[in-house]
Write an enzyme that holds these catalytic residues in place. Structure first.
Site, PDB file in Angstrom:
ATOM      1  N   THR A  70       0.993  -1.248  -0.005  1.00 32.34           N
ATOM      2  CA  THR A  70       0.048  -0.165  -0.025  1.00 32.34           C
ATOM      3  C   THR A  70       0.877   1.259  -0.167  1.00 32.34           C
ATOM      4  O   THR A  70       2.056   1.372   0.678  1.00 32.34           O
ATOM      5  CB  THR A  70      -0.884   0.130   1.141  1.00 32.34           C
ATOM      6  OG1 THR A  70      -1.663  -1.066   1.360  1.00 32.34           O
ATOM      7  CG2 THR A  70      -1.799   1.263   1.314  1.00 32.34           C
ATOM      8  N   ARG A 112     -12.307 -10.339  -0.570  1.00 32.88           N
ATOM      9  CA  ARG A 112     -11.456  -9.993   0.426  1.00 32.88           C
ATOM     10  C   ARG A 112     -11.669  -8.437   0.364  1.00 32.88           C
ATOM     11  O   ARG A 112     -11.519  -7.935  -0.794  1.00 32.88           O
ATOM     12  CB  ARG A 112     -10.270 -10.477   0.249  1.00 32.88           C
ATOM     13  CG  ARG A 112      -9.378  -9.696   1.407  1.00 32.88           C
ATOM     14  CD  ARG A 112      -7.786 -10.099   0.901  1.00 32.88           C
ATOM     15  NE  ARG A 112      -6.857  -9.675   2.042  1.00 32.88           N
ATOM     16  CZ  ARG A 112      -6.221  -8.397   2.051  1.00 32.88           C
ATOM     17  NH1 ARG A 112      -6.214  -7.620   0.830  1.00 32.88           N
ATOM     18  NH2 ARG A 112      -5.228  -8.057   3.059  1.00 32.88           N
ATOM     19  N   GLY A 134      -9.338  -5.178   1.671  1.00 34.13           N
ATOM     20  CA  GLY A 134      -8.080  -5.015   2.471  1.00 34.13           C
ATOM     21  C   GLY A 134      -8.224  -3.908   3.516  1.00 34.13           C
ATOM     22  O   GLY A 134      -9.730  -3.414   3.713  1.00 34.13           O
ATOM     23  N   THR A 159       1.039   0.041   5.913  1.00 33.72           N
ATOM     24  CA  THR A 159       1.107  -0.999   4.800  1.00 33.72           C
ATOM     25  C   THR A 159       1.424  -2.341   5.364  1.00 33.72           C
ATOM     26  O   THR A 159       1.898  -2.529   6.418  1.00 33.72           O
ATOM     27  CB  THR A 159       2.118  -0.503   3.977  1.00 33.72           C
ATOM     28  OG1 THR A 159       2.257  -1.130   2.603  1.00 33.72           O
ATOM     29  CG2 THR A 159       3.671  -0.501   4.468  1.00 33.72           C
ATOM     30  N   GLY A 180      -3.217  -6.470   5.608  1.00 33.10           N
ATOM     31  CA  GLY A 180      -4.311  -5.627   6.008  1.00 33.10           C
ATOM     32  C   GLY A 180      -5.072  -6.453   6.960  1.00 33.10           C
ATOM     33  O   GLY A 180      -5.682  -5.424   7.846  1.00 33.10           O
TER      34      GLY A 180
HETATM   35  N1  ASP Z   1      -2.546  -3.484   3.068  1.00 27.41           N
HETATM   36  C1  ASP Z   1      -2.872  -4.221   1.678  1.00 27.41           C
HETATM   37  C2  ASP Z   1      -3.982  -5.121   2.072  1.00 27.41           C
HETATM   38  O1  ASP Z   1      -3.861  -5.830   2.962  1.00 27.41           O
HETATM   39  C3  ASP Z   1      -1.639  -4.768   1.020  1.00 27.41           C
HETATM   40  C4  ASP Z   1      -0.679  -3.926   0.628  1.00 27.41           C
HETATM   41  O2  ASP Z   1       0.138  -3.484   1.334  1.00 27.41           O
HETATM   42  O3  ASP Z   1      -1.012  -3.578  -0.508  1.00 27.41           O
HETATM   43  O4  ASP Z   1      -4.837  -5.087   1.309  1.00 27.41           O
END
Ligand code: ASP
Length: 164
Positions: A25, A53, A55, A76, A79
């Site tokens: 993220t 799902r 996030g 990030t 999630g």
């Molecule tokens: N935080 C995001 C998710 O779990 C994953 C990512 O860091 O892109 O959807």
């Protein structure tokens, strides 16, 4: 399509961590010259995720929380873990209580350690910014970097972390 997914799944066996699976993220926290704070997140999602799902990025208080009176935080990484701890909200609330951005991020990461003591193979990282313009990043595992840009400078900072 299913065969492709199986091949991909095979290659990434044991990698529960979206960061290891090459996803991340992007989070931005910004302060204007009057000291107003804003933030945003944009997720890559998670390749081959379970259908349906959701996030942490679209959930207020999970991957992002901004309170212009206090500061802002974003996350990030995995999630599910960020959602379960209302991570960014937790960071901002800790700053409201007087903790520094670094201390607040550490508290949120340590909360993960408590609820996921057996699951070591994941990454979650936070960045935080308070009303004084102080900022920090802190991650569960080593390897998280964040960028700080001002009018006069731009630098990449290696965040402190909890586990190797
Ligand atoms: N935080 C995001 C998710 O779990 C994953 C990512 O860091 O892109 O959807």
């Amino acid at each position: 399509m299913e065969r492709e997914w199986e091949k991909w799944e095979d290659k990434h066996k044991g990698m529960f961590d979206p960061v290891l699976r090459n996803h991340d993220t992007i989070g931005l926290l910004a302060m204007d010259k009057e000291g107003n704070i804003a933030g945003g997140v944009s997720t890559s999602g998670w390749a081959n995720k379970m259908p349906g799902r959701v996030g942490d990025s679209p959930i207020i208080g999970a991957a992002l929380y901004v309170d212009n009176e206090v500061g802002a935080a974003c996350a990030t990484g995995l999630g599910e873990n960020v959602i379960k701890t209302a991570g960014s909200f937790l960071v901002v609330e800790k700053m409201r209580e007087g903790y520094s951005p670094l201390e607040a991020c550490k508290i949120a990461v340590n909360r993960l350690k408590k609820i996921h003591s057996k699951e070591k193979n994941h990454q979650v990282a936070y960045i935080a910014l308070n009303k004084n313009g102080e900022h920090a990043g802190y991650s569960y595992k080593n390897g998280f970097e964040y960028a700080v840009v001002t009018n006069n400078s731009s630098q990449l900072i290696q965040a402190a972390f909890l586990n190797k």
